[in-house]
Design a protein around this motif. Structure first.
Motif, mmCIF file in Angstrom:
data_model
loop_
_atom_site.group_PDB
_atom_site.id
_atom_site.type_symbol
_atom_site.label_atom_id
_atom_site.label_comp_id
_atom_site.label_asym_id
_atom_site.label_seq_id
_atom_site.Cartn_x
_atom_site.Cartn_y
_atom_site.Cartn_z
ATOM 1 N N LYS A 149 10.002 6.269 32.333
ATOM 2 C CA LYS A 149 9.878 5.802 30.943
ATOM 3 C C LYS A 149 10.274 6.893 29.960
ATOM 4 C CE LYS A 149 6.290 2.373 31.891
ATOM 5 N NZ LYS A 149 4.887 1.954 31.630
ATOM 6 N N LEU A 150 9.947 8.147 30.271
ATOM 7 C CA LEU A 150 10.358 9.241 29.390
ATOM 8 C C LEU A 150 11.874 9.375 29.342
ATOM 9 C CD1 LEU A 150 7.812 12.145 30.069
ATOM 10 C CD2 LEU A 150 7.988 10.690 28.055
ATOM 11 N N LYS A 179 11.684 3.272 37.473
ATOM 12 C CA LYS A 179 11.772 2.883 36.068
ATOM 13 C C LYS A 179 10.391 2.742 35.436
ATOM 14 C CE LYS A 179 16.112 0.275 36.415
ATOM 15 N NZ LYS A 179 16.719 -1.074 36.282
ATOM 16 N N GLU A 180 9.430 2.201 36.195
ATOM 17 C CA GLU A 180 8.095 1.971 35.664
ATOM 18 C C GLU A 180 7.214 3.214 35.718
ATOM 19 O OE1 GLU A 180 7.271 -0.688 34.102
ATOM 20 O OE2 GLU A 180 9.178 -1.675 34.545
ATOM 21 N N SER A 181 7.682 4.295 36.337
ATOM 22 C CA SER A 181 6.883 5.512 36.404
ATOM 23 C C SER A 181 6.891 6.213 35.053
ATOM 24 C CB SER A 181 7.420 6.440 37.500
ATOM 25 O OG SER A 181 8.736 6.860 37.186
ATOM 26 N N TYR A 182 6.027 7.223 34.939
ATOM 27 C CA TYR A 182 5.918 7.954 33.677
ATOM 28 C C TYR A 182 7.206 8.707 33.369
ATOM 29 C CZ TYR A 182 4.201 11.321 30.249
ATOM 30 O OH TYR A 182 4.039 12.099 29.132
ATOM 31 N N GLN A 183 7.765 9.400 34.386
ATOM 32 C CA GLN A 183 9.000 10.132 34.177
ATOM 33 C C GLN A 183 10.160 9.197 33.871
ATOM 34 O OE1 GLN A 183 9.164 13.331 33.946
ATOM 35 N NE2 GLN A 183 7.037 13.716 34.526
ATOM 36 N N GLN A 220 13.230 6.567 27.211
ATOM 37 C CA GLN A 220 12.919 6.829 25.805
ATOM 38 C C GLN A 220 13.825 7.912 25.226
ATOM 39 O OE1 GLN A 220 8.873 8.010 25.184
ATOM 40 N NE2 GLN A 220 9.055 8.116 22.964
ATOM 41 N N GLU A 245 10.543 0.897 40.788
ATOM 42 C CA GLU A 245 9.354 1.755 40.835
ATOM 43 C C GLU A 245 9.560 3.014 40.007
ATOM 44 O OE1 GLU A 245 6.534 3.998 44.180
ATOM 45 O OE2 GLU A 245 8.257 2.781 44.792
#
Length: 363
Positions: free
Chosen positions: A240-241, A234-238, A244, A232
């Motif tokens: 993914k940032l 990992k798939e959140s916006y933070q 990246q 959960e």
């Protein structure tokens, strides 16, 4: 007169109540009263309150039944959702284990092939390997130390250590006519990564290997930390940032790794990066950040904070335009990117290996 008296008698007889016979029962006496009560247009307040309470109880019983039914449906839905999540997690875990098993089998097959290829050298290789095979363990360890190599690798036997010495000294076995290529030394690990300030000038090649190994260690720990997060997150916006940022840092550090391997890194940058890593390994992250600021901004920070009048301004301009010194070391795009990636590695190292002194925590 007689006529008037008869009329008066008749009227009085009408007004006079009729007497009931003596044998009449009590129910017959009370019958007219009950009939009058039932036909009355007025109701008692107690009867109205009793009817209202009965209606309220019936309504509350109906609402309680509906509430219990909704709770039962909700509990069943939650149990089904929990069972579904459990099945999904089990499926993901099973797929992950299958992937890991396949990767381990592939790695084992690759190692078996390499072992088989290394265990069947040609005649020339056997002749050249013979003196090395006669070397005892103490001599082999001393030889590796002379070559600035780790004395042992993970799971390495004495025969494999001797084969590694042969590859380092003779370039390994090769077929006739094939040019020999000097193999790259294996990466350092453990306490061998600690940079000694004296070696920065006396043995820069060994320090470059230490810097390369330390950055690779930080990146591997970074990858392990991000891989251990919940799906959960990992798939959140933070999440993914964060992934990246790590991927971008690894990509931007590749030019630095190439310079460290080739040994063509600028001396000033090399000295500052070595100083930064020394401070980070000692968990003095505030000092490491100061070194990073001097490395990234360079002499361009000189005019900041001074009074830009008179001799101060002239001195600042002379510093900026002095020959032989870079006014801004981040003028190169590739250099700017891998220096920023070094700062990201420094931030992660602070969370992975926190300092003992709270004053050494970067803001």
């Amino acid at each position: 007169m007689d006529a008037f008296a008869s009329i008066l008698s008749a009227e009085m007889a009408k007004k006079k109540p009729t007497t009931k016979p003596a044998g009449a029962t009590a129910s017959e006496k009370s019958a007219p009263k009950d009939e009058a009560t039932t036909t009355s247009k007025y109701l008692r307040r107690a009867d109205i309150e009793k009817a209202r309470q009965e209606q309220y109880r019936a309504e509350q019983a109906r609402l309680e039944a509906e509430r219990a039914e909704r709770a039962l449906k909700k509990r069943k839905a939650e149990e089904e959702a929990a069972a579904e999540r459990e099945r999904v997690l089990e499926k993901r875990q099973r797929l992950r284990e299958e992937k890991q098993r396949a990767a381990q089998e592939a790695e084992a097959a690759r190692r078996a092939q390499e072992t088989a290829a290394a265990s069947t050298p040609d005649d020339d290789a056997k002749d050249s390997l013979a003196p090395v095979e006669q070397m005892d363990e103490a001599t082999a360890i001393q030889k590796l130390r002379d070559l600035h190599e780790p004395i042992t690798l993970f799971g390495e036997t004495h025969a494999q250590r001797l084969r590694r010495i042969h590859k380092l000294t003779h370039g390994g076995s090769s077929s006739p006519g094939t040019p020999r290529r000097t193999p790259s030394p294996p990466p350092l690990s453990g306490g061998e990564l600690l940079v000694d300030p004296k070696n920065v000038t006396s043995d820069p090649a060994y320090v470059r290997r230490q810097l390369l190994g330390w950055f690779q260690l930080v990146i591997s720990e970074w990858q392990i930390m991000l891989a251990g997060r919940d799906d959960e997150l990992k798939e959140s916006y933070q999440g993914k940032l964060a992934t990246q940022a790590m991927t971008q840092a690894i990509e931007n550090l590749q030019p630095l790794f190439r310079h460290l391997k080739k040994g063509d890194l600028d001396e000033e940058i090399f000295a500052k990066i070595a100083e930064l890593v020394i401070e980070a390994q000692a968990r003095r992250y505030v000092r490491a950040n100061d070194v990073y600021l001097r490395l990234s901004i360079g002499n361009a920070a000189w005019p900041i904070g001074v009074t830009m009048v008179g001799i101060h301004e002239r001195s600042a301009r002379e510093k900026l335009h002095e020959k032989g010194k870079s006014a801004h070391i981040m003028s190169d795009e590739a250099t700017r990117k891998y220096l920023q990636s070094i700062k990201r590695c420094l931030n992660f190292a602070q969370t992975r290996w926190p300092p003992e002194d709270p004053m050494q925590i970067m803001g």
